[in-house]
Design a protein around this motif. Structure first.
Motif, PDB file in Angstrom:
ATOM      1  N   PRO A  19     -44.947 -36.777 -45.039  1.00 18.54           N
ATOM      2  CA  PRO A  19     -43.823 -36.369 -45.934  1.00 18.54           C
ATOM      3  C   PRO A  19     -44.062 -35.388 -47.065  1.00 18.54           C
ATOM      4  CG  PRO A  19     -44.504 -38.942 -45.995  1.00 18.54           C
ATOM      5  CD  PRO A  19     -45.496 -38.257 -45.161  1.00 18.54           C
ATOM      6  N   MET A  20     -43.381 -34.526 -47.063  1.00 23.77           N
ATOM      7  CA  MET A  20     -43.545 -33.154 -47.936  1.00 23.77           C
ATOM      8  C   MET A  20     -42.163 -33.070 -48.672  1.00 23.77           C
ATOM      9  SD  MET A  20     -46.477 -30.883 -46.368  1.00 23.77           S
ATOM     10  CE  MET A  20     -46.537 -31.310 -44.818  1.00 23.77           C
ATOM     11  N   LEU A  21     -42.114 -33.228 -49.868  1.00 19.82           N
ATOM     12  CA  LEU A  21     -40.846 -33.049 -50.549  1.00 19.82           C
ATOM     13  C   LEU A  21     -40.647 -31.719 -51.141  1.00 19.82           C
ATOM     14  CD1 LEU A  21     -40.971 -36.369 -52.663  1.00 19.82           C
ATOM     15  CD2 LEU A  21     -40.158 -36.042 -50.420  1.00 19.82           C
ATOM     16  N   SER A  22     -41.566 -31.023 -51.210  1.00 13.20           N
ATOM     17  CA  SER A  22     -41.392 -29.523 -51.661  1.00 13.20           C
ATOM     18  C   SER A  22     -41.329 -28.562 -50.497  1.00 13.20           C
ATOM     19  CB  SER A  22     -42.744 -28.960 -52.515  1.00 13.20           C
ATOM     20  OG  SER A  22     -42.562 -27.693 -52.617  1.00 13.20           O
ATOM     21  N   PRO A  23     -40.429 -27.691 -50.246  1.00 13.93           N
ATOM     22  CA  PRO A  23     -40.268 -26.714 -49.091  1.00 13.93           C
ATOM     23  C   PRO A  23     -41.245 -25.593 -49.318  1.00 13.93           C
ATOM     24  CG  PRO A  23     -38.336 -26.564 -50.844  1.00 13.93           C
ATOM     25  CD  PRO A  23     -39.261 -27.832 -51.232  1.00 13.93           C
ATOM     26  N   ARG A  24     -41.956 -25.470 -50.725  1.00 17.83           N
ATOM     27  CA  ARG A  24     -43.206 -24.583 -50.662  1.00 17.83           C
ATOM     28  C   ARG A  24     -44.248 -25.059 -50.112  1.00 17.83           C
ATOM     29  NH1 ARG A  24     -41.628 -22.572 -56.709  1.00 17.83           N
ATOM     30  NH2 ARG A  24     -39.457 -22.588 -56.527  1.00 17.83           N
ATOM     31  N   VAL A  25     -44.461 -26.065 -49.546  1.00 17.84           N
ATOM     32  CA  VAL A  25     -45.804 -26.718 -48.805  1.00 17.84           C
ATOM     33  C   VAL A  25     -45.644 -26.942 -47.743  1.00 17.84           C
ATOM     34  CG1 VAL A  25     -47.671 -28.614 -48.992  1.00 17.84           C
ATOM     35  CG2 VAL A  25     -46.474 -27.986 -51.145  1.00 17.84           C
ATOM     36  N   ARG A  26     -46.438 -26.014 -46.778  1.00 18.89           N
ATOM     37  CA  ARG A  26     -46.089 -26.216 -45.230  1.00 18.89           C
ATOM     38  C   ARG A  26     -47.201 -27.051 -44.574  1.00 18.89           C
ATOM     39  NH1 ARG A  26     -49.491 -21.860 -45.686  1.00 18.89           N
ATOM     40  NH2 ARG A  26     -51.257 -21.634 -44.337  1.00 18.89           N
ATOM     41  N   SER A  27     -48.370 -27.578 -45.263  1.00 13.68           N
ATOM     42  CA  SER A  27     -49.105 -28.644 -44.708  1.00 13.68           C
ATOM     43  C   SER A  27     -50.227 -29.068 -45.959  1.00 13.68           C
ATOM     44  CB  SER A  27     -50.084 -27.975 -43.619  1.00 13.68           C
ATOM     45  OG  SER A  27     -50.887 -26.824 -44.130  1.00 13.68           O
ATOM     46  N   LEU A  28     -50.895 -30.230 -45.523  1.00 13.55           N
ATOM     47  CA  LEU A  28     -51.806 -30.525 -46.483  1.00 13.55           C
ATOM     48  C   LEU A  28     -53.379 -30.503 -45.990  1.00 13.55           C
ATOM     49  CD1 LEU A  28     -50.276 -34.126 -47.057  1.00 13.55           C
ATOM     50  CD2 LEU A  28     -50.313 -32.077 -48.673  1.00 13.55           C
ATOM     51  N   ASN A  29     -54.226 -30.304 -47.025  1.00 17.15           N
ATOM     52  CA  ASN A  29     -55.453 -30.228 -46.519  1.00 17.15           C
ATOM     53  C   ASN A  29     -55.981 -31.486 -45.579  1.00 17.15           C
ATOM     54  OD1 ASN A  29     -58.554 -31.420 -47.397  1.00 17.15           O
ATOM     55  ND2 ASN A  29     -58.552 -29.176 -47.853  1.00 17.15           N
ATOM     56  N   LEU A  30     -56.648 -31.004 -44.684  1.00 20.99           N
ATOM     57  CA  LEU A  30     -57.120 -31.835 -43.269  1.00 20.99           C
ATOM     58  C   LEU A  30     -57.518 -33.234 -44.096  1.00 20.99           C
ATOM     59  CD1 LEU A  30     -57.686 -32.505 -40.624  1.00 20.99           C
ATOM     60  CD2 LEU A  30     -59.807 -31.250 -40.827  1.00 20.99           C
ATOM     61  N   SER A  31     -58.496 -33.222 -45.198  1.00 19.38           N
ATOM     62  CA  SER A  31     -59.244 -34.441 -45.565  1.00 19.38           C
ATOM     63  C   SER A  31     -58.171 -35.260 -46.315  1.00 19.38           C
ATOM     64  CB  SER A  31     -60.515 -34.003 -46.330  1.00 19.38           C
ATOM     65  OG  SER A  31     -60.178 -33.324 -47.507  1.00 19.38           O
ATOM     66  N   THR A  32     -57.317 -34.501 -46.747  1.00 18.22           N
ATOM     67  CA  THR A  32     -56.175 -35.244 -47.598  1.00 18.22           C
ATOM     68  C   THR A  32     -55.307 -35.975 -46.706  1.00 18.22           C
ATOM     69  OG1 THR A  32     -56.345 -33.810 -49.352  1.00 18.22           O
ATOM     70  CG2 THR A  32     -54.354 -35.092 -49.296  1.00 18.22           C
TER      71      THR A  32
END
Length: 162
Positions: free
Chosen positions: A126-139
């Protein structure tokens, strides 16, 4: 119930090291699918500060095909992608059978053929901000592993320290 974390073609040893530490903390087994973007030799491991690496004991596979033949014996697979239509929160990760959490490399994610073959098994964060396309792999690994633990805890006690 076993939990497996699979990193397909990871590129950055720091991310793999952090994922390995999280696997160790959560009691999960780490699988690495070659090619890797780094060496697992002792010098590289020390450089990444992985003094606990000997306890992680990752299983290294020569390629996806070799791993895929073993996949049905490991548990229910879930593939993580920013392109997934289903969210992590909507997937029953906590119950039997064992679970296999599969993540792609930092640059390209999982290959298109896996999206085609396992499309119904893909989940996203789940990503609430449209400015973030993905998370860091380890996160992403940490979030997924602890969602498995949270769901399993809801079904009964989970051993370990709180």
């Amino acid at each position: 119930m076993a939990t497996h974390v699979v990193l397909v073609h990871p590129e950055i040893h720091w991310n793999t090291g952090n994922a390995g530490r999280t696997c160790l903390a959560a009691g999960a087994l780490l699988h690495l699918i070659q090619p890797l973007g780094f060496s697992l030799d002792e010098r590289q491991v020390r450089r990444a500060g992985l003094d606990y690496w000997e306890h992680v004991d990752p299983r290294v596979w020569p390629n996806w095909d070799a791993f895929e033949t073993e996949l049905p014996t490991l548990g229910n697979p879930y593939f993580f992608s920013a392109k997934a239509k289903r969210l992590l929160w909507d997937v029953p990760l906590g119950g039997p059978p064992d679970v296999v959490l599969i993540f792609g490399g930092e640059t390209d994610g999982l290959p298109p053929e896996l999206h085609e073959r396992y499309g119904d098994r893909f989940v996203g964060m789940p990503m609430l901000s449209p400015r973030v396309r993905s998370l860091n792999l380890s996160t992403a690994v940490a979030i997924a592993l602890y969602e498995v633990t949270r769901q399993r805890r809801a079904n009964g006690p989970v051993p370990g320290r709180v």
